[in-house]
Design a protein around this motif. Structure first.
Motif, PDB file in Angstrom:
ATOM      1  N   SER A  84       0.655  -0.982  -0.266  1.00 27.96           N
ATOM      2  CA  SER A  84      -0.122  -0.179  -0.315  1.00 27.96           C
ATOM      3  C   SER A  84       0.948   1.281  -0.022  1.00 27.96           C
ATOM      4  O   SER A  84       2.208   1.091   0.384  1.00 27.96           O
ATOM      5  CB  SER A  84      -1.140  -0.108   0.645  1.00 27.96           C
ATOM      6  N   GLU A  85       0.019   2.151  -0.448  1.00 28.63           N
ATOM      7  CA  GLU A  85       1.258   3.921  -0.409  1.00 28.63           C
ATOM      8  C   GLU A  85       1.559   3.960   1.281  1.00 28.63           C
ATOM      9  O   GLU A  85       2.782   4.633   1.129  1.00 28.63           O
ATOM     10  CB  GLU A  85       0.057   5.382  -1.164  1.00 28.63           C
ATOM     11  N   GLY A  86       0.455   3.811   2.118  1.00 24.43           N
ATOM     12  CA  GLY A  86       0.726   4.027   3.362  1.00 24.43           C
ATOM     13  C   GLY A  86       2.236   2.994   3.363  1.00 24.43           C
ATOM     14  O   GLY A  86       3.182   4.061   4.503  1.00 24.43           O
ATOM     15  N   SER A  87       2.271   1.219   3.320  1.00 22.67           N
ATOM     16  CA  SER A  87       3.385   0.971   4.066  1.00 22.67           C
ATOM     17  C   SER A  87       4.790   1.258   3.548  1.00 22.67           C
ATOM     18  O   SER A  87       5.651   1.795   3.485  1.00 22.67           O
ATOM     19  CB  SER A  87       2.827  -0.470   3.291  1.00 22.67           C
ATOM     20  N   MET A  88       4.218   2.090   2.075  1.00 26.19           N
ATOM     21  CA  MET A  88       5.444   2.644   1.095  1.00 26.19           C
ATOM     22  C   MET A  88       6.128   3.610   1.665  1.00 26.19           C
ATOM     23  O   MET A  88       7.331   3.837   2.565  1.00 26.19           O
ATOM     24  CB  MET A  88       5.179   2.697  -0.384  1.00 26.19           C
ATOM     25  N   LYS A  89       5.388   4.672   2.629  1.00 26.19           N
ATOM     26  CA  LYS A  89       5.913   5.987   2.939  1.00 26.19           C
ATOM     27  C   LYS A  89       6.551   5.720   4.281  1.00 26.19           C
ATOM     28  O   LYS A  89       7.174   5.991   5.443  1.00 26.19           O
ATOM     29  CB  LYS A  89       4.465   6.292   2.928  1.00 26.19           C
ATOM     30  N   LEU A  90       5.602   4.684   5.229  1.00 23.83           N
ATOM     31  CA  LEU A  90       6.724   4.292   6.413  1.00 23.83           C
ATOM     32  C   LEU A  90       7.567   3.496   6.148  1.00 23.83           C
ATOM     33  O   LEU A  90       8.669   4.202   7.381  1.00 23.83           O
ATOM     34  CB  LEU A  90       5.581   2.998   6.990  1.00 23.83           C
ATOM     35  N   HIS A  91       7.563   3.219   4.986  1.00 24.11           N
ATOM     36  CA  HIS A  91       9.324   1.964   5.030  1.00 24.11           C
ATOM     37  C   HIS A  91      10.078   3.280   4.479  1.00 24.11           C
ATOM     38  O   HIS A  91      11.269   3.432   5.179  1.00 24.11           O
ATOM     39  CB  HIS A  91       9.120   0.768   4.053  1.00 24.11           C
ATOM     40  N   LEU A  92       9.910   4.248   3.442  1.00 28.34           N
ATOM     41  CA  LEU A  92      10.815   5.314   3.211  1.00 28.34           C
ATOM     42  C   LEU A  92      10.825   6.371   4.515  1.00 28.34           C
ATOM     43  O   LEU A  92      12.543   6.356   4.688  1.00 28.34           O
ATOM     44  CB  LEU A  92       9.949   6.133   2.006  1.00 28.34           C
ATOM     45  N   ALA A  93       9.935   6.213   5.871  1.00 29.88           N
ATOM     46  CA  ALA A  93      10.363   6.920   6.788  1.00 29.88           C
ATOM     47  C   ALA A  93      11.680   6.469   7.563  1.00 29.88           C
ATOM     48  O   ALA A  93      12.378   7.213   8.093  1.00 29.88           O
ATOM     49  CB  ALA A  93       8.899   6.998   7.017  1.00 29.88           C
ATOM     50  N   ARG A  94      11.403   4.827   7.357  1.00 33.67           N
ATOM     51  CA  ARG A  94      12.173   4.238   8.172  1.00 33.67           C
ATOM     52  C   ARG A  94      13.739   3.899   7.454  1.00 33.67           C
ATOM     53  O   ARG A  94      14.715   4.347   8.147  1.00 33.67           O
ATOM     54  CB  ARG A  94      11.078   2.888   8.278  1.00 33.67           C
ATOM     55  N   ILE A  95      13.966   4.494   6.104  1.00 34.67           N
ATOM     56  CA  ILE A  95      15.241   4.421   5.658  1.00 34.67           C
ATOM     57  C   ILE A  95      15.457   5.663   5.596  1.00 34.67           C
ATOM     58  O   ILE A  95      16.698   5.782   6.009  1.00 34.67           O
ATOM     59  CB  ILE A  95      15.232   3.858   4.051  1.00 34.67           C
ATOM     60  N   LEU A  96      14.808   6.095   5.043  1.00 35.75           N
ATOM     61  CA  LEU A  96      15.177   7.872   5.492  1.00 35.75           C
ATOM     62  C   LEU A  96      16.258   8.448   7.356  1.00 35.75           C
ATOM     63  O   LEU A  96      17.057   8.858   7.436  1.00 35.75           O
ATOM     64  CB  LEU A  96      14.979   9.324   5.288  1.00 35.75           C
ATOM     65  N   GLU A  97      15.497   7.691   8.093  1.00 30.71           N
ATOM     66  CA  GLU A  97      15.686   8.004   9.348  1.00 30.71           C
ATOM     67  C   GLU A  97      17.211   7.070   9.832  1.00 30.71           C
ATOM     68  O   GLU A  97      17.734   7.068  10.291  1.00 30.71           O
ATOM     69  CB  GLU A  97      14.474   7.693  10.145  1.00 30.71           C
ATOM     70  N   GLN A  98      17.267   6.071   9.384  1.00 29.60           N
ATOM     71  CA  GLN A  98      18.398   5.630   8.899  1.00 29.60           C
ATOM     72  C   GLN A  98      19.526   5.526   8.865  1.00 29.60           C
ATOM     73  O   GLN A  98      20.465   5.744   8.303  1.00 29.60           O
ATOM     74  CB  GLN A  98      18.005   4.112   8.903  1.00 29.60           C
ATOM     75  N   LEU A  99      19.253   6.637   7.665  1.00 38.66           N
ATOM     76  CA  LEU A  99      19.998   7.171   6.775  1.00 38.66           C
ATOM     77  C   LEU A  99      20.566   8.632   6.934  1.00 38.66           C
ATOM     78  O   LEU A  99      21.799   8.936   6.671  1.00 38.66           O
ATOM     79  CB  LEU A  99      20.537   6.325   4.990  1.00 38.66           C
ATOM     80  N   ASN A 100      20.175   9.349   8.107  1.00 36.93           N
ATOM     81  CA  ASN A 100      20.258   9.960   8.245  1.00 36.93           C
ATOM     82  C   ASN A 100      20.143  10.981   7.919  1.00 36.93           C
ATOM     83  O   ASN A 100      20.819  11.842   7.484  1.00 36.93           O
ATOM     84  CB  ASN A 100      21.560  10.166   9.464  1.00 36.93           C
ATOM     85  N   VAL A 101      18.894  11.087   6.607  1.00 38.06           N
ATOM     86  CA  VAL A 101      19.010  11.677   6.274  1.00 38.06           C
ATOM     87  C   VAL A 101      16.697  12.800   6.130  1.00 38.06           C
ATOM     88  O   VAL A 101      16.162  11.904   6.263  1.00 38.06           O
ATOM     89  CB  VAL A 101      18.679  11.248   3.933  1.00 38.06           C
ATOM     90  N   THR A 102      17.077  13.043   5.093  1.00 38.57           N
ATOM     91  CA  THR A 102      16.093  14.214   5.240  1.00 38.57           C
ATOM     92  C   THR A 102      14.776  14.297   4.050  1.00 38.57           C
ATOM     93  O   THR A 102      13.058  14.727   4.269  1.00 38.57           O
ATOM     94  CB  THR A 102      15.849  15.943   5.990  1.00 38.57           C
ATOM     95  N   ASN A 103      15.454  13.631   3.165  1.00 38.43           N
ATOM     96  CA  ASN A 103      14.693  13.999   1.399  1.00 38.43           C
ATOM     97  C   ASN A 103      14.999  13.493   0.888  1.00 38.43           C
ATOM     98  O   ASN A 103      16.159  12.055   1.231  1.00 38.43           O
ATOM     99  CB  ASN A 103      14.152  15.407   1.270  1.00 38.43           C
ATOM    100  N   ARG A 104      13.913  12.842  -0.066  1.00 39.50           N
ATOM    101  CA  ARG A 104      14.737  11.554  -1.243  1.00 39.50           C
ATOM    102  C   ARG A 104      15.703  11.935  -2.150  1.00 39.50           C
ATOM    103  O   ARG A 104      16.083  11.131  -2.626  1.00 39.50           O
ATOM    104  CB  ARG A 104      13.494  11.358  -2.570  1.00 39.50           C
ATOM    105  N   VAL A 105      16.008  13.284  -2.284  1.00 36.89           N
ATOM    106  CA  VAL A 105      17.145  13.992  -3.498  1.00 36.89           C
ATOM    107  C   VAL A 105      18.206  13.470  -2.273  1.00 36.89           C
ATOM    108  O   VAL A 105      19.053  12.732  -2.939  1.00 36.89           O
ATOM    109  CB  VAL A 105      16.786  15.011  -3.155  1.00 36.89           C
ATOM    110  N   GLN A 106      18.574  13.754  -0.934  1.00 37.05           N
ATOM    111  CA  GLN A 106      19.755  13.175  -0.004  1.00 37.05           C
ATOM    112  C   GLN A 106      19.794  11.793  -0.386  1.00 37.05           C
ATOM    113  O   GLN A 106      20.816  11.300  -0.599  1.00 37.05           O
ATOM    114  CB  GLN A 106      19.425  13.894   1.160  1.00 37.05           C
ATOM    115  N   LEU A 107      18.561  11.035  -0.355  1.00 33.46           N
ATOM    116  CA  LEU A 107      18.874   9.917  -0.269  1.00 33.46           C
ATOM    117  C   LEU A 107      19.553   8.776  -1.248  1.00 33.46           C
ATOM    118  O   LEU A 107      19.851   8.024  -1.601  1.00 33.46           O
ATOM    119  CB  LEU A 107      17.364   8.433   0.430  1.00 33.46           C
TER     120      LEU A 107
END
Length: 70
Positions: free
Chosen positions: A28-51
């Motif tokens: 689901s799009e909601g699950s995708m957003k949760l996964h993405l938020a967790r990945i951003l946090e793990q990598l200590n970045v704040t947005n998709r471009v930095q990722l």
């Protein structure tokens, strides 16, 4: 980082939207957003471009991975 996480990072780096990524990944799009938020946090970045930059510089994403949307 799990294989699913790496797959999502590749799709983000290729420029796909959350909706496109959720459809491709069969989540689901909601699950995708949760996964993405967790990945951003793990990598200590704040947005998709930095990722995308970190993923490319680290070798997680190759130039071939970026051809997904072409």
């Amino acid at each position: 980082m799990s294989e699913r996480d790496r797959s999502l990072v590749r799709l983000v780096a290729a420029g796909l939207t959350n909706v496109q990524i959720s459809r491709i990944s069969h989540i689901s799009e909601g699950s995708m957003k949760l996964h993405l938020a967790r990945i951003l946090e793990q990598l200590n970045v704040t947005n998709r471009v930095q990722l995308a930059v970190i993923a490319t510089e680290s070798g997680l994403v190759s130039p071939a991975d970026l051809q997904i949307v072409s």
